[in-house]
Design an enzyme around this catalytic site. Structure first.
Site, PDB file in Angstrom:
ATOM      1  N   ALA A  46      21.114  25.878 -36.196  1.00 53.19           N
ATOM      2  CA  ALA A  46      20.863  26.912 -35.201  1.00 53.19           C
ATOM      3  C   ALA A  46      20.937  26.282 -33.822  1.00 53.19           C
ATOM      4  O   ALA A  46      20.621  25.099 -33.654  1.00 53.19           O
ATOM      5  CB  ALA A  46      19.479  27.509 -35.415  1.00 53.19           C
ATOM      6  N   GLU A  99      14.652  20.599 -40.090  1.00 52.02           N
ATOM      7  CA  GLU A  99      13.804  21.499 -39.301  1.00 52.02           C
ATOM      8  C   GLU A  99      12.386  20.978 -39.136  1.00 52.02           C
ATOM      9  O   GLU A  99      11.731  21.236 -38.127  1.00 52.02           O
ATOM     10  CB  GLU A  99      13.770  22.896 -39.944  1.00 52.02           C
ATOM     11  CG  GLU A  99      15.060  23.702 -39.796  1.00 52.02           C
ATOM     12  CD  GLU A  99      16.068  23.473 -40.919  1.00 52.02           C
ATOM     13  OE1 GLU A  99      15.953  22.460 -41.647  1.00 52.02           O
ATOM     14  OE2 GLU A  99      16.978  24.313 -41.057  1.00 52.02           O
TER      15      GLU A  99
HETATM   16  N1  CO8 Z   1      21.735  23.186 -31.075  1.00 54.23           N
HETATM   17  C1  CO8 Z   1      22.209  23.091 -29.815  1.00 54.23           C
HETATM   18  N2  CO8 Z   1      22.855  22.004 -29.360  1.00 54.23           N
HETATM   19  C2  CO8 Z   1      23.041  20.977 -30.209  1.00 54.23           C
HETATM   20  C3  CO8 Z   1      22.576  21.013 -31.538  1.00 54.23           C
HETATM   21  C4  CO8 Z   1      21.902  22.194 -31.964  1.00 54.23           C
HETATM   22  N3  CO8 Z   1      21.459  22.349 -33.250  1.00 54.23           N
HETATM   23  N4  CO8 Z   1      22.901  19.842 -32.137  1.00 54.23           N
HETATM   24  C5  CO8 Z   1      23.545  19.107 -31.203  1.00 54.23           C
HETATM   25  N5  CO8 Z   1      23.627  19.787 -30.040  1.00 54.23           N
HETATM   26  C6  CO8 Z   1      24.231  19.363 -28.797  1.00 54.23           C
HETATM   27  C7  CO8 Z   1      23.403  18.282 -28.126  1.00 54.23           C
HETATM   28  O1  CO8 Z   1      22.357  18.864 -27.366  1.00 54.23           O
HETATM   29  C8  CO8 Z   1      24.443  17.610 -27.272  1.00 54.23           C
HETATM   30  O2  CO8 Z   1      24.654  18.423 -26.114  1.00 54.23           O
HETATM   31  P1  CO8 Z   1      24.716  17.753 -24.655  1.00 54.23           P
HETATM   32  O3  CO8 Z   1      25.969  16.909 -24.687  1.00 54.23           O
HETATM   33  O4  CO8 Z   1      24.811  18.934 -23.738  1.00 54.23           O
HETATM   34  O5  CO8 Z   1      23.482  16.936 -24.490  1.00 54.23           O
HETATM   35  C9  CO8 Z   1      25.709  17.695 -28.111  1.00 54.23           C
HETATM   36  O6  CO8 Z   1      25.485  18.719 -29.066  1.00 54.23           O
HETATM   37  C10 CO8 Z   1      25.996  16.430 -28.883  1.00 54.23           C
HETATM   38  O7  CO8 Z   1      24.830  16.105 -29.627  1.00 54.23           O
HETATM   39  P2  CO8 Z   1      24.192  14.633 -29.604  1.00 54.23           P
HETATM   40  O8  CO8 Z   1      24.403  13.986 -28.270  1.00 54.23           O
HETATM   41  O9  CO8 Z   1      22.793  14.758 -30.091  1.00 54.23           O
HETATM   42  O10 CO8 Z   1      25.132  13.921 -30.680  1.00 54.23           O
HETATM   43  P3  CO8 Z   1      24.737  12.658 -31.582  1.00 54.23           P
HETATM   44  O11 CO8 Z   1      26.006  12.211 -32.211  1.00 54.23           O
HETATM   45  O12 CO8 Z   1      23.959  11.657 -30.812  1.00 54.23           O
HETATM   46  O13 CO8 Z   1      23.752  13.261 -32.715  1.00 54.23           O
HETATM   47  C11 CO8 Z   1      23.050  14.872 -34.358  1.00 54.23           C
HETATM   48  C12 CO8 Z   1      24.254  14.190 -33.647  1.00 54.23           C
HETATM   49  C13 CO8 Z   1      22.319  13.837 -35.219  1.00 54.23           C
HETATM   50  C14 CO8 Z   1      23.654  15.960 -35.245  1.00 54.23           C
HETATM   51  C15 CO8 Z   1      22.084  15.469 -33.320  1.00 54.23           C
HETATM   52  O14 CO8 Z   1      22.848  16.228 -32.386  1.00 54.23           O
HETATM   53  C16 CO8 Z   1      21.032  16.362 -33.887  1.00 54.23           C
HETATM   54  O15 CO8 Z   1      20.093  15.858 -34.481  1.00 54.23           O
HETATM   55  N6  CO8 Z   1      21.175  17.689 -33.723  1.00 54.23           N
HETATM   56  C17 CO8 Z   1      20.160  18.648 -34.127  1.00 54.23           C
HETATM   57  C18 CO8 Z   1      20.234  18.874 -35.633  1.00 54.23           C
HETATM   58  C19 CO8 Z   1      19.126  19.809 -36.055  1.00 54.23           C
HETATM   59  O16 CO8 Z   1      17.953  19.540 -35.882  1.00 54.23           O
HETATM   60  N7  CO8 Z   1      19.508  20.963 -36.631  1.00 54.23           N
HETATM   61  C20 CO8 Z   1      18.563  21.960 -37.060  1.00 54.23           C
HETATM   62  C21 CO8 Z   1      18.423  23.023 -36.015  1.00 54.23           C
HETATM   63  S1  CO8 Z   1      17.164  24.206 -36.428  1.00 54.23           S
HETATM   64  C22 CO8 Z   1      17.891  25.206 -37.569  1.00 54.23           C
HETATM   65  O17 CO8 Z   1      19.035  25.071 -37.877  1.00 54.23           O
HETATM   66  C23 CO8 Z   1      17.028  26.281 -38.154  1.00 54.23           C
HETATM   67  C24 CO8 Z   1      17.845  27.062 -39.167  1.00 54.23           C
HETATM   68  C25 CO8 Z   1      17.682  28.509 -38.935  1.00 54.23           C
HETATM   69  C26 CO8 Z   1      18.939  29.272 -39.316  1.00 54.23           C
HETATM   70  C27 CO8 Z   1      19.971  29.305 -38.253  1.00 54.23           C
HETATM   71  C28 CO8 Z   1      20.872  30.507 -38.271  1.00 54.23           C
HETATM   72  C29 CO8 Z   1      21.162  31.003 -36.899  1.00 54.23           C
END
Ligand code: CO8
Length: 259
Positions: free
Chosen positions: A66, A133
């Site tokens: 998400a 999450e």
């Molecule tokens: N949402 C918004 N932006 C994101 C997300 C996300 N889930 N994941 C990454 N990004 C963005 C980062 O903010 C970053 O943006 P910016 O360049 O503007 O700072 C860009 O993508 C690149 O990300 P990173 O710099 O963090 O890239 P890395 O290679 O260092 O790390 C990771 C990659 C490990 C994947 C890391 O980005 C990460 O941990 N992301 C979050 C993953 C996460 O926690 N996902 C769960 C989200 S909650 C959820 O999904 C609830 C489910 C509910 C259902 C959803 C249906 C709508």
């Protein structure tokens, strides 16, 4: 405001290919992307030239979940009233045509859940699955607690959901989460090949088979077997069934009319 389309679509033969297209946000699911994804899936489902669909992302991320920036704005009432999760799940469940998820890179949170909504998963060797999450102070909200346990069993699902640890594709394949793994650059091609194979069969029979398998998730064995029997018997009313049996006996390839 998204300047680019959040998904891209293209067709190869009878296969529709949907590519998530928010690379800068690792294909995080926001409201616009979900709307566009569902519109594309529904459009392919209605298109009689399309027999199966592939959903994919890019090499870095299938989908990182998400959109955390969008979800951060929501309080309890906002989250409760936001229908994304339900829309996403209900709409994908209602698609008749098989959907193959071709997963490279991160499939986290809602991204892992979106992957699990697909019917078949192919993954690249670099794919990473997880439900992180808990690290954000929440729990999976689009089926993760329900589908992961069915895919990989309770102990592994708990291990992932309660710790937020990720799983690489080799473990995902060994656990039954994905059907096959490939070198990353082959994942989408192989998914399209399989989709083309599925699309070459009788469309109504493919839809029946998908429906029957999916009902196994909902029904007990007795009711599931009954449901399967009814669809199996119904298939005897299809022109394609007559053709399939005749072709076998005449030692030739069947010519499906999809009726
Ligand atoms: N949402 C918004 N932006 C994101 C997300 C996300 N889930 N994941 C990454 N990004 C963005 C980062 O903010 C970053 O943006 P910016 O360049 O503007 O700072 C860009 O993508 C690149 O990300 P990173 O710099 O963090 O890239 P890395 O290679 O260092 O790390 C990771 C990659 C490990 C994947 C890391 O980005 C990460 O941990 N992301 C979050 C993953 C996460 O926690 N996902 C769960 C989200 S909650 C959820 O999904 C609830 C489910 C509910 C259902 C959803 C249906 C709508």
């Amino acid at each position: 405001m998204e300047l680019e389309p959040t998904i891209l679509t293209r067709e190869e033969g009878n296969v529709g290919i949907i590519t998530l297209n928010r690379p800068k946000a690792l294909n995080a699911l926001n409201a616009i992307l979900i709307d566009e994804l569902l519109a594309a899936l529904r459009s392919y489902d209605r298109n009689s030239d399309i027999g199966a669909v592939v959903v994919t992302g890019n090499n870095k991320a299938f989908c990182a979940g998400a959109d955390i920036k969008e979800q951060r704005e929501l309080d309890f009432v906002g989250a409760y009233n936001t229908d994304y999760l339900k829309d996403l799940n209900d709409a994908i469940v209602a698609i008749h045509k098989p959907i193959i998820g071709a997963i490279n890179g991160y499939a986290l949170g809602g991204g892992c859940e979106l992957a699990m909504m697909c019917d078949i998963l192919y993954a690249g060797r670099g794919a990473v699955f997880g439900q992180p999450e808990i690290k954000l102070g929440t729990i999976p909200g689009a089926g993760g607690t329900q589908r992961l346990i069915r895919a990989i069993g309770k102990s592994k699902a708990m291990d992932m959901i309660l710790t937020g640890r990720t799983m690489k594709s080799a473990e995902a394949e060994a656990s039954g989460l994905v059907a096959k793994i490939f070198d990353d650059e082959e994942t989408v091609t192989r998914a399209i090949e399989t989709a083309q194979k599925i699309a070459s069969f009788s469309a109504p029979v493919v839809a029946m088979a998908k429906e029957a398998v999916n009902e196994a998730e909902e029904l007990g064995l007795k009711n599931g077997l009954h449901f399967e029997s009814r669809l199996y018997h119904s298939s005897f009313g299809l022109a394609d069934h007559v053709e399939g049996f005749e072709a076998f006996l005449q030692k030739r390839e069947p010519r499906w009319t999809h009726k």
